[in-house]
Design an enzyme around this catalytic site. Sequence first.
Site, PDB file in Angstrom:
ATOM      1  N   SER A  93      39.336  37.541  50.128  1.00 40.08           N
ATOM      2  CA  SER A  93      39.983  38.820  49.863  1.00 40.08           C
ATOM      3  C   SER A  93      40.951  38.686  48.692  1.00 40.08           C
ATOM      4  O   SER A  93      41.930  37.932  48.771  1.00 40.08           O
ATOM      5  CB  SER A  93      40.733  39.300  51.102  1.00 40.08           C
ATOM      6  OG  SER A  93      41.501  40.450  50.804  1.00 40.08           O
ATOM      7  N   HIS A 151      35.809  40.201  48.387  1.00 41.52           N
ATOM      8  CA  HIS A 151      36.267  41.363  49.154  1.00 41.52           C
ATOM      9  C   HIS A 151      37.451  42.004  48.445  1.00 41.52           C
ATOM     10  O   HIS A 151      38.448  41.329  48.147  1.00 41.52           O
ATOM     11  CB  HIS A 151      36.664  40.919  50.565  1.00 41.52           C
ATOM     12  CG  HIS A 151      36.995  42.043  51.489  1.00 41.52           C
ATOM     13  ND1 HIS A 151      36.029  42.738  52.196  1.00 41.52           N
ATOM     14  CD2 HIS A 151      38.187  42.587  51.834  1.00 41.52           C
ATOM     15  CE1 HIS A 151      36.626  43.658  52.932  1.00 41.52           C
ATOM     16  NE2 HIS A 151      37.933  43.596  52.732  1.00 41.52           N
ATOM     17  N   ASP A 205      40.173  45.068  48.661  1.00 38.72           N
ATOM     18  CA  ASP A 205      40.812  46.101  49.487  1.00 38.72           C
ATOM     19  C   ASP A 205      41.452  47.169  48.613  1.00 38.72           C
ATOM     20  O   ASP A 205      42.315  46.874  47.788  1.00 38.72           O
ATOM     21  CB  ASP A 205      41.881  45.473  50.377  1.00 38.72           C
ATOM     22  CG  ASP A 205      41.288  44.660  51.509  1.00 38.72           C
ATOM     23  OD1 ASP A 205      40.347  45.152  52.155  1.00 38.72           O
ATOM     24  OD2 ASP A 205      41.755  43.534  51.751  1.00 38.72           O
ATOM     25  N   MET A 264      43.679  50.549  48.859  1.00 42.40           N
ATOM     26  CA  MET A 264      44.566  51.273  49.775  1.00 42.40           C
ATOM     27  C   MET A 264      45.252  52.424  49.040  1.00 42.40           C
ATOM     28  O   MET A 264      45.660  52.253  47.891  1.00 42.40           O
ATOM     29  CB  MET A 264      45.632  50.337  50.339  1.00 42.40           C
ATOM     30  CG  MET A 264      45.092  49.067  50.936  1.00 42.40           C
ATOM     31  SD  MET A 264      46.442  48.031  51.572  1.00 42.40           S
ATOM     32  CE  MET A 264      45.587  46.475  51.787  1.00 42.40           C
ATOM     33  N   HIS A 268      36.267  47.560  50.019  1.00 47.10           N
ATOM     34  CA  HIS A 268      36.692  48.142  51.292  1.00 47.10           C
ATOM     35  C   HIS A 268      37.702  49.248  51.008  1.00 47.10           C
ATOM     36  O   HIS A 268      38.839  48.973  50.623  1.00 47.10           O
ATOM     37  CB  HIS A 268      37.296  47.021  52.155  1.00 47.10           C
ATOM     38  CG  HIS A 268      37.875  47.477  53.439  1.00 47.10           C
ATOM     39  ND1 HIS A 268      38.807  46.739  54.138  1.00 47.10           N
ATOM     40  CD2 HIS A 268      37.677  48.604  54.180  1.00 47.10           C
ATOM     41  CE1 HIS A 268      39.136  47.371  55.245  1.00 47.10           C
ATOM     42  NE2 HIS A 268      38.478  48.515  55.292  1.00 47.10           N
ATOM     43  N   MET A 296      40.232  51.788  52.057  1.00 45.99           N
ATOM     44  CA  MET A 296      41.159  52.238  53.098  1.00 45.99           C
ATOM     45  C   MET A 296      41.861  53.479  52.557  1.00 45.99           C
ATOM     46  O   MET A 296      43.060  53.472  52.252  1.00 45.99           O
ATOM     47  CB  MET A 296      42.138  51.114  53.443  1.00 45.99           C
ATOM     48  CG  MET A 296      41.483  49.973  54.185  1.00 45.99           C
ATOM     49  SD  MET A 296      42.622  48.613  54.569  1.00 45.99           S
ATOM     50  CE  MET A 296      42.264  47.528  53.197  1.00 45.99           C
ATOM     51  N   MET A 323      38.056  45.423  61.966  1.00 44.75           N
ATOM     52  CA  MET A 323      39.406  44.993  61.613  1.00 44.75           C
ATOM     53  C   MET A 323      40.054  44.315  62.823  1.00 44.75           C
ATOM     54  O   MET A 323      40.148  44.914  63.902  1.00 44.75           O
ATOM     55  CB  MET A 323      40.253  46.177  61.171  1.00 44.75           C
ATOM     56  CG  MET A 323      39.754  46.892  59.916  1.00 44.75           C
ATOM     57  SD  MET A 323      39.729  45.833  58.457  1.00 44.75           S
ATOM     58  CE  MET A 323      41.482  45.407  58.312  1.00 44.75           C
ATOM     59  N   GLY A 332      46.096  47.582  56.190  1.00 44.64           N
ATOM     60  CA  GLY A 332      47.187  47.986  55.323  1.00 44.64           C
ATOM     61  C   GLY A 332      47.976  46.849  54.700  1.00 44.64           C
ATOM     62  O   GLY A 332      48.515  47.000  53.617  1.00 44.64           O
ATOM     63  N   PHE A 333      48.035  45.710  55.375  1.00 46.18           N
ATOM     64  CA  PHE A 333      48.803  44.582  54.865  1.00 46.18           C
ATOM     65  C   PHE A 333      48.085  43.273  55.153  1.00 46.18           C
ATOM     66  O   PHE A 333      47.503  43.102  56.228  1.00 46.18           O
ATOM     67  CB  PHE A 333      50.204  44.524  55.503  1.00 46.18           C
ATOM     68  CG  PHE A 333      51.091  45.665  55.114  1.00 46.18           C
ATOM     69  CD1 PHE A 333      51.859  45.607  53.956  1.00 46.18           C
ATOM     70  CD2 PHE A 333      51.142  46.808  55.888  1.00 46.18           C
ATOM     71  CE1 PHE A 333      52.668  46.665  53.592  1.00 46.18           C
ATOM     72  CE2 PHE A 333      51.962  47.876  55.532  1.00 46.18           C
ATOM     73  CZ  PHE A 333      52.720  47.805  54.373  1.00 46.18           C
ATOM     74  N   GLY A 334      48.147  42.339  54.216  1.00 42.97           N
ATOM     75  CA  GLY A 334      47.626  41.015  54.443  1.00 42.97           C
ATOM     76  C   GLY A 334      48.604  40.166  55.231  1.00 42.97           C
ATOM     77  O   GLY A 334      49.769  40.518  55.402  1.00 42.97           O
ATOM     78  N   ASP A 371      37.562  41.132  59.481  1.00 42.55           N
ATOM     79  CA  ASP A 371      38.658  41.020  58.509  1.00 42.55           C
ATOM     80  C   ASP A 371      39.988  41.098  59.244  1.00 42.55           C
ATOM     81  O   ASP A 371      40.249  42.061  59.968  1.00 42.55           O
ATOM     82  CB  ASP A 371      38.546  42.165  57.497  1.00 42.55           C
ATOM     83  CG  ASP A 371      39.607  42.112  56.406  1.00 42.55           C
ATOM     84  OD1 ASP A 371      40.404  41.152  56.375  1.00 42.55           O
ATOM     85  OD2 ASP A 371      39.640  43.046  55.584  1.00 42.55           O
ATOM     86  N   GLY A 372      40.827  40.069  59.041  1.00 45.71           N
ATOM     87  CA  GLY A 372      42.174  40.108  59.599  1.00 45.71           C
ATOM     88  C   GLY A 372      42.536  38.852  60.351  1.00 45.71           C
ATOM     89  O   GLY A 372      41.977  38.582  61.417  1.00 45.71           O
ATOM     90  N   GLY A 378      41.885  35.922  53.387  1.00 40.28           N
ATOM     91  CA  GLY A 378      42.754  35.976  52.223  1.00 40.28           C
ATOM     92  C   GLY A 378      43.537  34.699  52.036  1.00 40.28           C
ATOM     93  O   GLY A 378      43.139  33.801  51.300  1.00 40.28           O
ATOM     94  N   SER A 379      44.674  34.603  52.721  1.00 36.70           N
ATOM     95  CA  SER A 379      45.552  33.449  52.533  1.00 36.70           C
ATOM     96  C   SER A 379      44.913  32.149  52.984  1.00 36.70           C
ATOM     97  O   SER A 379      45.249  31.073  52.465  1.00 36.70           O
ATOM     98  CB  SER A 379      46.874  33.668  53.278  1.00 36.70           C
ATOM     99  OG  SER A 379      46.639  33.923  54.652  1.00 36.70           O
TER     100      SER A 379
END
Length: 215
Positions: A7, A32, A34, A36, A65, A67, A138, A143-145, A176-177, A198-199
């Site tokens: 991501s 990926h 995102d 928003m 994606h 959002m 999800m 909304g936030f990583g 995702d998440g 992501g991280s």
Amino acid sequence: MVKIAPSVLAADFVNLQRDIIGVAQAGADYLHIDVMDGVFVPNISIGIPVVKAIRQVTDMPLDVHLMIIKPIRFVAQFAQAGADLISFHLEADEPQQIQAAIDKVKSLGKKVGLSLKPNTPANALLPYLHDLDLILIMTVEPGFGGQAFMANQLEKIRSVAALIETAGTSCELSVDGGIDPTTAPLVRAAGANVLVAGSAIFGEPDRGAAIAALR
């Protein structure tokens, strides 16, 4: 084999091209992205110009994606910007408009996906299942990583995997998440075959080892 989709929300935006090329060389399957809007989710990220710029520096499939509310307004622009797969939230519009957005993406020759927030049940997908190339579950509130993985979503992943199997479609199941080497085996076992992280990838010095640890 399970596919890995880094991501870009967790990438270094000062060195975005470097990071994108790095994960491609490290064996990532999708990128990926995102998007928003600050309305559907309480954050604003990136938009069409950034997707277009990313398309110029990689041949990786772009998994965009959305959002955003009323995604039908923008799916054509994201397709034109270079998205290969466009997913948006079932909760983001009325059912007939969600179907219209699905049909629009398919008419443009792109793959289409639907995403579910944590509180949306698996059976909400039933009217759309045969039209989808991907379903995105999800396992955090969108909304936030950097949020913690919601283990109560594992049952939904299993339910969606069963729906896909019963329908006999080739739809991919993405999660995702909070995906990391600890949670990845859980979602794989539940039936997911695309993992968004992501991280757990961009936060590691060895991106190849990070990707391998998630597979």
